[in-house]
Design an enzyme around this catalytic site. Structure first.
Site, PDB file in Angstrom:
ATOM      1  N   CYS A  96       0.741  -1.056  -0.002  1.00 52.22           N
ATOM      2  CA  CYS A  96       0.021   0.139   0.074  1.00 52.22           C
ATOM      3  C   CYS A  96       0.853   1.140   0.038  1.00 52.22           C
ATOM      4  CB  CYS A  96      -0.928  -0.114   1.141  1.00 52.22           C
ATOM      5  SG  CYS A  96      -2.310   1.046   1.166  1.00 52.22           S
ATOM      6  N   HIS A 204      -3.489  -5.879   0.936  1.00 51.69           N
ATOM      7  CA  HIS A 204      -3.059  -6.040   2.281  1.00 51.69           C
ATOM      8  C   HIS A 204      -3.086  -7.579   2.611  1.00 51.69           C
ATOM      9  CE1 HIS A 204      -2.365  -1.524   3.643  1.00 51.69           C
ATOM     10  NE2 HIS A 204      -3.266  -1.441   2.857  1.00 51.69           N
ATOM     11  N   GLU A 206      -1.458  -8.639   5.053  1.00 47.85           N
ATOM     12  CA  GLU A 206      -1.120  -8.680   6.563  1.00 47.85           C
ATOM     13  C   GLU A 206      -2.674  -8.582   7.143  1.00 47.85           C
ATOM     14  OE1 GLU A 206      -0.732  -6.190   4.468  1.00 47.85           O
ATOM     15  OE2 GLU A 206      -0.859  -4.278   5.864  1.00 47.85           O
TER      16      GLU A 206
END
Lengths: 235, 950
Positions: A96, A204, A206
């Site tokens: 990002c 993302h 994560e």
């Protein structure tokens, strides 16, 4: 902890550093969050790292272009040390705002512009794995469709036509959107460097580490990163 | 950044870089569209162009300019030139003194590049195309492009002010009060916008007469801020005489007493400090995990500068939570606007159009929450013509701490430390501004009341303060009233001695009272033992946060403020905090229609068309367009999202936050329905509490571990009928808190939400009470969502249905009859129902669950179908009357999806309080008895028709 040492780089306004550190730890890494200023003060931190990740957020509040200021800090402060790190083949990713930093710092080609529709967009998208020849996708399978959240305002990837041709020819487009949410050229969600060890992506992974929280499809990507780190260390 | 003296004598060169997007800049299309929306027709809307301008000052070489060009323009995205554009245009830049965060980055970036600049500023250039006359240009710039409250503009080029400067006297002015008549005092109060009552002015006069001296302007302003409605909650502390003859304690005392009597063991702090604190669970090491919760309003600032008002509303409430030593983890927002299609001519002069307000407010909320890195989770958007000139912005924040202990300081000898942003002339007199009603000139005179936020600075404050709890003995945020209120509150009983010269300023030239009152954002005040200053300083240096040691806590109980060593304030803190005379107010109590005899039914011609009209009503229709602009997932703990379903376009009930490593969670739910309040404020309040609790129970929270926040936005309490409605609503809150055994832990009131239009008419908001419920989720694995699960499952309604239509959305789409009848009433059986439902959820009996609220049962069923993209066949209705069954808004109800084999078990678990409606079907249509089946596609289309972009 005896995990793979990972450095999560944050600047003023980075806000995904803790999410990313937690996800890396859950994947088996031993992450530490380091502010850009701390890294500039002690570039040797890069020597011991086996993974370097630039976390997402709004470094410098996106002033003067998303990622621009943090990229400047890194370029001016630790440009050479980062180049040396990348030259070793060890993995470096930017997620990002981290992707924006990597393009602004010249570690990846192209740029990220405002989303088509000019709105911040927080949703979950489907990504198709396009290449497994990168540190972030080595354990995935080409054609896999992963559900991963996006949360960005400037995620619309663009580059010069010859750059795009090169990315395509060199198999550097590692992830594409199944249903392009932001206007990115050629549906690009993530690319890797020519050396294949620097990867930038807008979604993302994560944030996709638990089915309960919506998706665990980020896990294979993080596992790839860990495996690549071990492979690079062994090489 | 202070220029070197040489720059003063020989003005540095000014340069300006105009940066244009290579692709068409979508902002240009936005300006054209907004102008068209307001009836300001451009000859060629597609000719509108926009560019950014960066101004720099300094003796710069060609190499320097080249470096800056490289920094400020990305050749893949932009072109940039140091030349002045030839095309006609209008340029906009900030007024002197308004925070320009991009300029600060230019200065930092230039320094990194080794380019020495002495000043920077930013702006933008708008070109509306050829053949547009000056009047239209000015109208479009004024209404669409710029905000005169914070910006200025000029045709051609604009010259920025790099170094806002004025001659500072640095001395306090003495204001003579002795011997003045009350009328004369009122004139002084009015001229200085003190917003003090006559009785209060007399008390101030007497206080200084006793002291044998006159007050300074700084002292008067300090008293005005501390005693403002905003800070002192005069109405909630007032002695109220009601026409029903009932003797009541003050409104605040009623709410506090209710919480004390409930004595819920999980409440750790209620109605003191910045936020309420509850304790639902311990961590793996047995340390208490506490939750701080708070909601605020930022209505007046959002009316005059929507982006900045909403932006700093979010920033302010985050600081409230930070100011009670909890790490912020989520943000909520409830927004009330006028209809976006209000004709331009219906908007009074001096007020912004609701479309502009909505865009600005939503951008402001998104900008702050997204950039500071907190998920914006729960919320609502309400539309009513009465909000046209007085929008409401409720912003809430939830925080979490492990092993929290109340800081017991400040202690004498501790240092008074200000952390964070610098102080400027922004946001002066915000507390008193928000305590006055607005009129046509408010936008102009209130300019200085508007603050501009910088979420990154506040993010860094969080980084410094979370984990540094051992370095201070007391903490509070700098909100309304600025340092006067923050330090004034901390010094209560202890006393403090503060030197204003030590407060870091954005620019020179502030008067002492301006420094003391400025509401510049992103500042916290903490009390630090002298031995710990160095450790704190090192922590601040790491994150790049400015620390200013401005004085000490003394122990003598006096608040002394100095400018260049000379005292400009010397007040007894007891007088400051307890000297205000209690306000006395009269209330005329409402007389709501209640009981079966008062109830009136409704006749609905085409129930299917009515359902589609309800789904398309702005209050009910999808808010997906807005919610997707908020990052509701950051921090990685949003388990049940505000927007749900297969296509992520259906409304959630409550949201659940649980970190990936947690087995338990927190649910957040909202209850608000001002339209019921127009008919029955007491019932409205009770139903709002019910709705907030129902929303958290619906996702899996424990109804016996719920804490509540109240936020009242009301009209002028000096009007007895308005106050009566407020009294009734507070009584409703207390009754509901007792019924649900759910304590209020914090609250806030925003009164005087009225606007005197240029027509001389008063426009007040409907009685708007927002209830926030924060509850414990014992098992994160058992959370349920309002999304139909599987065909063949059975749909069950729990709760009673009655002809309660007053204030309903049916009346909004079909027209309110002459006899509106009864508003939805509280259901005494609801608390027990929710306990039983919760056990059924924990037992795994509930596949999906949705609260029945606006629009009634038909809308709830439609939303379930939309979320699951499945159909439903309803074969039985809960009431003999079709309209009542489908569209009444009776409280306390939920639709529950259960597996066919679990229907009896579920019914028994609910103690018989369950009514089988029908089944979930694969056929994608909603079939209601006596109504032609409606495709789910049509439901989706109606629901999405009136989105943000509609």
């Amino acid at each position: 902890m005896t995990g793979v040492p990972a450095l999560v780089i944050a600047g003023p306004g980075t806000n995904r550093d803790r999410d990313l550190a937690l996800a890396l730890a859950m994947a088996g890494a031993d992450p530490s969050i380091v502010l850009a200023d701390q890294l500039v003060a002690d570039p040797t931190l890069l020597r011991d790292a086996r993974i370097v990740a630039v976390a997402g957020g709004f470094s410098y509040g996106d002033a003067l272009g998303a990622g621009n200021m943090l990229a400047l800090d890194l370029r001016v402060g630790v440009g050479e040390a980062l180049a040396e790190y990348v030259a070793t083949g060890r993995p470096m990713i930017g997620i990002c705002n981290g992707f924006q930093v990597l393009t602004e710092a010249g570690l990846l080609p192209g740029a990220l512009q405002k989303n088509r529709g000019l709105k911040f967009l927080c949703t979950t998208v489907a990504l198709r794995v396009e290449s497994t020849a990168s540190v972030l996708t080595s354990e995935a399978t080409v054609g896999d469709v992963l559900r991963v959240p996006i949360n960005h305002f400037e995620g619309n990837y663009t580059c010069a036509p010859d750059t795009l041709s090169a990315l395509q020819a060199n198999d550097q487009i590692v992830l594409r959107y199944v249903d392009n949410p932001n206007g990115s050229i050629d549906d690009i969600a993530g690319i890797c460097s020519e050396g294949r060890n620097v990867v930038g992506l807008m979604p993302h992974p994560e944030r996709a580490i638990s089915d309960l929280l919506g998706s665990a499809d980020g896990v294979p990507l993080l596992r790839s990163l860990l495996a690549s780190a071990s492979a690079a260390a062994a090489a | 950044m202070d220029p070197a003296p040489a720059d003063r004598t020989e003005p540095a060169r000014r340069h300006r870089l105009t940066v244009r997007s290579l692709d068409p800049d979508p902002r240009a299309a936005g300006i054209a569209a907004a102008a068209a929306h307001l009836g300001l027709t451009l000859p060629r809307p597609d000719a509108v162009a926009i560019a950014d301008i960066v101004f720099v000052e300094g003796e710069l070489t060609a190499t320097d300019l080249g470096s800056l060009h490289g920094l400020l323009a990305d050749p893949l995205l932009q072109t940039a030139t140091w030349d002045v554009p030839a095309r006609p245009g209008v340029e906009v830049t900030f007024l002197p003194g308004v925070t320009d965060t991009a300029a600060a980055s230019v200065i930092h970036g230039a320094a990194q590049l080794g380019v020495r600049i002495t000043g920077a500023a930013t702006g933008r250039r708008v070109e509306l195309g050829a053949g547009v006359d000056d009047v239209l240009v000015d109208e479009i710039v004024r209404r669409v492009v710029a905000n005169p409250v914070i910006e200025r503009w000029s045709t051609g080029t604009v010259e920025p002010v790099f170094h806002p400067d004025s001659v500072r006297v640095g001395k306090a002015e003495v204001v003579a009060l002795s011997g003045r008549t009350l009328d004369q005092l009122m004139v002084i109060g009015h001229e200085r916008k003190l917003a003090l009552d006559p009785e209060e002015l007399l008390v101030v006069q007497a206080h200084f007469a006793d002291a044998g001296r006159e007050p300074t302007d700084v002292e008067l302003e300090t008293l005005a801020q501390t005693w403002s409605e905003h800070c002192a909650h005069k109405t909630f502390r007032a002695r109220i005489s009601a026409d029903d003859g009932v003797e009541r304690p003050s409104l605040l005392a009623m709410l506090r007493a209710c919480t004390e009597e409930l004595a819920s063991p999980f409440v750790k702090s209620a109605f003191v400090g910045n936020a309420g604190i509850v304790h639902f669970r311990d961590d793996a090491d047995g340390r208490p995990v506490t939750i701080a919760l708070k909601a605020e309003t930022h209505n007046h600032p959002s009316a005059v500068e929507p982006f900045g008002g909403a932006n700093t509303g979010v920033g302010g409430v985050i600081r409230d939570v930070l100011g009670i030593a909890h790490a912020p983890i989520a943000v909520t927002d409830i927004l009330c606007f006028g209809p976006p299609d209000t004709p331009v001519d219906d908007v009074p002069t001096g007020a912004l159009h609701p479309l502009r307000i909505r865009e600005g407010v939503i951008d402001g909320v998104a900008d702050y929450g997204n950039k500071i890195g907190l998920p914006t989770v729960a919320g609502a958007i309400l539309y009513d013509p009465a909000y046209t000139t007085n929008p409401l912005v409720f912003a809430g924040c939830i925080g979490q701490a492990t092993g929290w202990q109340q800081h017991a300081g400040p202690y004498p000898g501790d240092r008074v430390v200000v952390l964070g942003g610098r102080t400027g002339r922004d946001g002066i007199r915000g507390a008193t501004f928000s305590s006055l009603t607005m009129d046509a000139t408010t936008g102009e005179v209130a300019g200085a009341s508007v603050q501009i936020g910088d979420p990154v600075v506040e993010k860094l404050l969080i980084d410094v303060l979370v984990g540094a709890e051992h370095l201070f003995t007391a903490i509070t945020d700098c909100g309304a009233g600025g340092l006067s209120s923050a330090i004034g509150e901390m010094a209560e009983g202890v006393g403090a001695d503060v030197e204003l010269d030590r407060v870091p300023l954005k620019y020179a030239g502030l008067e002492p009272w301006e420094i003391w009152l400025s509401e510049a954002q992103e500042r916290m005040v903490i009390a630090v033992p002298p031995a710990l200053i160095d450790e704190l300083q090192a922590r601040c240096d790491l994150y790049g946060v400015e620390l200013a040691d401005v004085g000490r806590f003394t122990g003598d109980g006096r608040l002394v403020v100095r400018s260049s060593g000379e005292p400009v304030v010397d007040l007894d803190t007891h007088f400051l905090h307890d000297g205000r005379p209690q306000r006395r107010l009269d209330a005329t109590m409402p007389t709501p229609r209640r009981g079966d005899d008062a109830a009136t039914g409704r006749t609905v011609g085409d129930a299917g068309a009515t359902l589609l009209a309800l789904l398309a009503h702005r209050n009910i229709a999808s808010k997906a367009g807005t919610i997707h602009r908020y990052d509701h997932e950051i921090l990685g703990a949003t388990l049940v999202r505000p927007i749900v379903g297969r296509e992520r376009d259906a409304p959630g009930d409550g949201v659940v936050l649980a970190a990936p490593t947690d087995t338990e969670g927190i649910a957040v739910g909202i209850g608000v329905n001002p339209w019921y309040g127009l008919h029955d404020p007491d019932a409205m309040a009770q139903v709002a509490v019910d709705e907030a609790i129902r929303n958290v129970v619906a996702v899996g929270a424990d109804p016996d571990r719920v804490a509540l926040l109240d936020n009242f936005s009301w009209g002028d309490p000096k009007r007895p009928s308005t106050l009566g409605e407020l009294v009734a609503a507070v009584e409703g809150c207390v009754a509901a808190a007792n019924a649900f055994r759910a304590p209020f832990v914090s609250g806030k009131d925003s009164l005087n939400n009225e606007y005197t239009g240029s027509d001389g008419q008063r426009h007040a908001v409907p009685p708007t009470l927002v209830i926030t419920a924060v509850a414990h989720v014992p098992d994160a694995d058992r959370c349920v969502q309002p999304v139909l699960h599987a065909a063949g499952n059975v749909l069950v309604l729990v709760g009673r249905t009655a002809p309660e239509f007053a204030g309903s959305h049916l009346d909004m789409v079909a027209g309110e009859p002459a006899e509106p009848g009864v508003a939805p009433q509280p259901d005494p059986d609801a608390p027990e129902r929710y306990r039983r439902l919760h056990r059924a959820i924990l037992d795994g009996l509930v596949r999906s669950c949705h609260d029945v609220s606006e629009g009634g049962l038909a809308v709830a069923l439609a939303e379930l179908c939309i979320a699951g993209r499945l159909g439903a066949e309803v074969t039985a209705l809960p009431h003999a009357d079709l309209a009542t069954s489908l569209f009444a808004e009776s409280a306390g109800r939920l639709v529950v999806e259960v597996a066919p084999g679990d229907v009896d078990t579920f019914g028994a678990a609910m103690g018989g309080d369950s009514f089988v409606l029908g089944t979930v079907t694969d056929t994608p249509a909603l079939a209601l008895p006596g109504v032609a089946p409606i495709d789910v596609g049509s439901l989706v289309a109606a629901f999405n028709r009136e989105g943000l972009d509609g």
